[in-house]
Design a protein around this motif. Structure first.
Motif, PDB file in Angstrom:
ATOM      1  N   GLY A  18       0.860  -1.183   0.000  1.00 36.07           N
ATOM      2  CA  GLY A  18       0.000   0.000   0.000  1.00 36.07           C
ATOM      3  C   GLY A  18       0.891   1.225   0.000  1.00 36.07           C
ATOM      4  O   GLY A  18       1.888   1.266  -0.720  1.00 36.07           O
ATOM      5  N   ASN A  19       0.567   2.201   0.837  1.00 41.89           N
ATOM      6  CA  ASN A  19       1.378   3.419   0.889  1.00 41.89           C
ATOM      7  C   ASN A  19       2.417   3.340   2.019  1.00 41.89           C
ATOM      8  O   ASN A  19       2.068   3.248   3.192  1.00 41.89           O
ATOM      9  CB  ASN A  19       0.478   4.647   1.055  1.00 41.89           C
ATOM     10  CG  ASN A  19       1.293   5.914   0.966  1.00 41.89           C
ATOM     11  OD1 ASN A  19       1.995   6.270   1.914  1.00 41.89           O
ATOM     12  ND2 ASN A  19       1.257   6.583  -0.173  1.00 41.89           N
ATOM     13  N   PHE A  71       4.464   5.583   3.195  1.00 43.63           N
ATOM     14  CA  PHE A  71       4.479   6.720   4.122  1.00 43.63           C
ATOM     15  C   PHE A  71       3.467   6.505   5.248  1.00 43.63           C
ATOM     16  O   PHE A  71       3.766   6.723   6.415  1.00 43.63           O
ATOM     17  CB  PHE A  71       4.179   8.034   3.385  1.00 43.63           C
ATOM     18  CG  PHE A  71       5.273   8.465   2.466  1.00 43.63           C
ATOM     19  CD1 PHE A  71       6.268   9.326   2.894  1.00 43.63           C
ATOM     20  CD2 PHE A  71       5.333   7.991   1.163  1.00 43.63           C
ATOM     21  CE1 PHE A  71       7.301   9.724   2.053  1.00 43.63           C
ATOM     22  CE2 PHE A  71       6.358   8.377   0.296  1.00 43.63           C
ATOM     23  CZ  PHE A  71       7.340   9.242   0.752  1.00 43.63           C
ATOM     24  N   THR A  92      11.124   4.006  -1.675  1.00 39.92           N
ATOM     25  CA  THR A  92       9.735   3.720  -2.036  1.00 39.92           C
ATOM     26  C   THR A  92       9.351   4.471  -3.308  1.00 39.92           C
ATOM     27  O   THR A  92       9.908   5.517  -3.598  1.00 39.92           O
ATOM     28  CB  THR A  92       8.768   4.126  -0.899  1.00 39.92           C
ATOM     29  OG1 THR A  92       7.428   3.871  -1.328  1.00 39.92           O
ATOM     30  CG2 THR A  92       8.893   5.587  -0.532  1.00 39.92           C
ATOM     31  N   ASN A  93       8.376   3.925  -4.032  1.00 36.55           N
ATOM     32  CA  ASN A  93       7.815   4.619  -5.201  1.00 36.55           C
ATOM     33  C   ASN A  93       6.558   5.394  -4.834  1.00 36.55           C
ATOM     34  O   ASN A  93       5.934   5.990  -5.706  1.00 36.55           O
ATOM     35  CB  ASN A  93       7.428   3.596  -6.273  1.00 36.55           C
ATOM     36  CG  ASN A  93       8.539   2.620  -6.538  1.00 36.55           C
ATOM     37  OD1 ASN A  93       9.672   3.009  -6.791  1.00 36.55           O
ATOM     38  ND2 ASN A  93       8.234   1.321  -6.456  1.00 36.55           N
ATOM     39  N   ASP A  94       6.184   5.355  -3.566  1.00 33.54           N
ATOM     40  CA  ASP A  94       4.871   5.872  -3.183  1.00 33.54           C
ATOM     41  C   ASP A  94       4.849   7.390  -3.057  1.00 33.54           C
ATOM     42  O   ASP A  94       5.879   8.037  -2.971  1.00 33.54           O
ATOM     43  CB  ASP A  94       4.420   5.228  -1.872  1.00 33.54           C
ATOM     44  CG  ASP A  94       4.251   3.727  -2.034  1.00 33.54           C
ATOM     45  OD1 ASP A  94       4.009   3.280  -3.175  1.00 33.54           O
ATOM     46  OD2 ASP A  94       4.387   2.997  -1.038  1.00 33.54           O
ATOM     47  N   MET A  95       3.640   7.904  -3.054  1.00 32.00           N
ATOM     48  CA  MET A  95       3.424   9.343  -2.944  1.00 32.00           C
ATOM     49  C   MET A  95       3.434   9.729  -1.461  1.00 32.00           C
ATOM     50  O   MET A  95       2.874   9.005  -0.640  1.00 32.00           O
ATOM     51  CB  MET A  95       2.063   9.660  -3.562  1.00 32.00           C
ATOM     52  CG  MET A  95       1.960  11.013  -4.187  1.00 32.00           C
ATOM     53  SD  MET A  95       0.388  11.193  -5.093  1.00 32.00           S
ATOM     54  CE  MET A  95       0.981  11.397  -6.760  1.00 32.00           C
ATOM     55  N   PRO A  96       4.064  10.869  -1.117  1.00 31.83           N
ATOM     56  CA  PRO A  96       4.179  11.257   0.296  1.00 31.83           C
ATOM     57  C   PRO A  96       2.890  11.867   0.836  1.00 31.83           C
ATOM     58  O   PRO A  96       2.846  13.044   1.162  1.00 31.83           O
ATOM     59  CB  PRO A  96       5.324  12.265   0.279  1.00 31.83           C
ATOM     60  CG  PRO A  96       5.276  12.876  -1.083  1.00 31.83           C
ATOM     61  CD  PRO A  96       4.792  11.790  -2.014  1.00 31.83           C
TER      62      PRO A  96
END
Lengths: 235, 235
Positions: free
Chosen positions: A90-91, A93, A135-139
């Motif tokens: 999932g995310n 952050f 990570t590739n995730d959005m902050p």
């Protein structure tokens, strides 16, 4: 002895949740009846209950029970008492944010270090590294720190993607992003493609699956590591 | 009256640095002889000097001088005295980190708010939003905050990418990531495709370029905003 499976993804294209990895998981969790699930990463923002249901259905196929950590009053005790632990993707952050908020970073590290088998997929794999900086995730939330469990001596870039030939998009490739990371940091990064996972037993780390993994070290040309071999000597 | 150009990208495929946007920049910076360049985002980790050289070459074509903020002893004074400001793209985390480290977040906001023309591309556009929470960049450094300049009442997702049809990759699409963001946050997000930019004049915000932009609001179906129209009434 610590025992981990650190997977790039929960799901490979055209197959169900965890399906591609259930046979090795059945062996890995042989001694475990009930797995503690950490749903904090909330993919797509789904609720802890809904996410835990997905994990339950998958593990039901190999006769394992799953309980969400949010079903316990004391998450620290839940981790200490767990027979096995699974942190889903999932995310990253939000996952890291909740690990700090619930004050379980140290407990989780100590518990896995002392032998409770741990499965991570995607964000749940990122947190096994030294930091979550790859990570590739959005902050989407601001965690108190990017420091993670350090169960392995390098960082994970999950869902690793090779540059797309002929792309006209001007956003950075994954390799460029990791190169930028190494301007500011020393820790090595392993780009783990979908369908690959690491099997950690004590100091031994074996790359599993059919694909090579791409290793990035500061000021070095990236290297492709072969599957089904120990890779711990690279670190 | 504040005046900004907020561009998705510095460069469109098959064309030189800033080339696609030089004609409107020539008009935008009509009264400006020297532009202060903020190179903190360091794309690919290049040095401030090398990055400033790239900006110099591009602006030379429309007879503008460029000076890097790092060439000044006092960055706060450099901003206050600037005739025009340009913040280039690269890594948003490092850009925001340096803005805080040099204690120029408030000065930059106040200076642009009071009328110094500002150009941002990519990371330099992300910081015009309320927070940097919709950057696509890797968190390679830990900035003291994700709060940014708030020069517009929404956030920017630069290099916006539509889902790729038939992709077998299991990583999240841009739309999924922004949907996850809205589970935890209220601020609207504008997905600005490469080749699009915003022209801000006081309260007026016009979408420029040939493409529509995708607006994401919490609990609403995303909307495509038409180019060459004011979009400020959407916020």
């Amino acid at each position: 002895m610590k025992k981990l499976i650190i997977a790039s993804t929960s799901t490979v294209h055209g197959s169900g949740y965890l399906e591609y990895i259930l046979p090795p998981l059945s062996t890995f969790f042989k001694e475990v009846k009930t797995i503690l699930f950490i749903p904090y990463a909330r993919p797509g923002g789904i609720s802890y209950d809904d996410y835990t249901e997905i994990a339950k259905k998958a593990f039901n196929k190999i006769d394992k029970r799953v309980i969400g950590i949010h079903e316990f009053e004391n998450p620290k005790e839940a981790i200490k008492q767990a027979e096995g632990i699974f942190t889903g993707g999932g995310n990253t952050f939000e996952l890291v944010n909740q690990l700090y908020k619930n004050d379980i970073v140290d407990t989780l590290k100590e518990t896995v270090d002392s032998g409770t088998p741990y499965l991570g997929t995607s964000a749940g794999s990122n947190i096994c590294g030294v930091t979550m900086m790859n990570t590739n995730d959005m902050p989407i939330v601001y965690p108190p720190s990017f420091k993670t469990l350090g169960l392995i001596p390098f960082n994970i870039n999950a869902h690793y993607l090779d540059p797309i030939k002929g792309s006209t998009h001007m956003g950075e490739t994954r390799e460029t992003r990791i190169k930028e990371y190494h301007v500011f940091n020393e820790t090595a990064v392993l780009g783990l493609r979908e369908g690959s996972w690491l099997e950690v037993k004590g100091e031994s780390i074996v790359l599993k699956g059919n694909l090579t993994a791409r290793l990035f070290k500061k000021d070095k040309t990236p290297v492709e590591l072969e599957a089904n071999k120990e890779i711990n000597n690279w670190f």
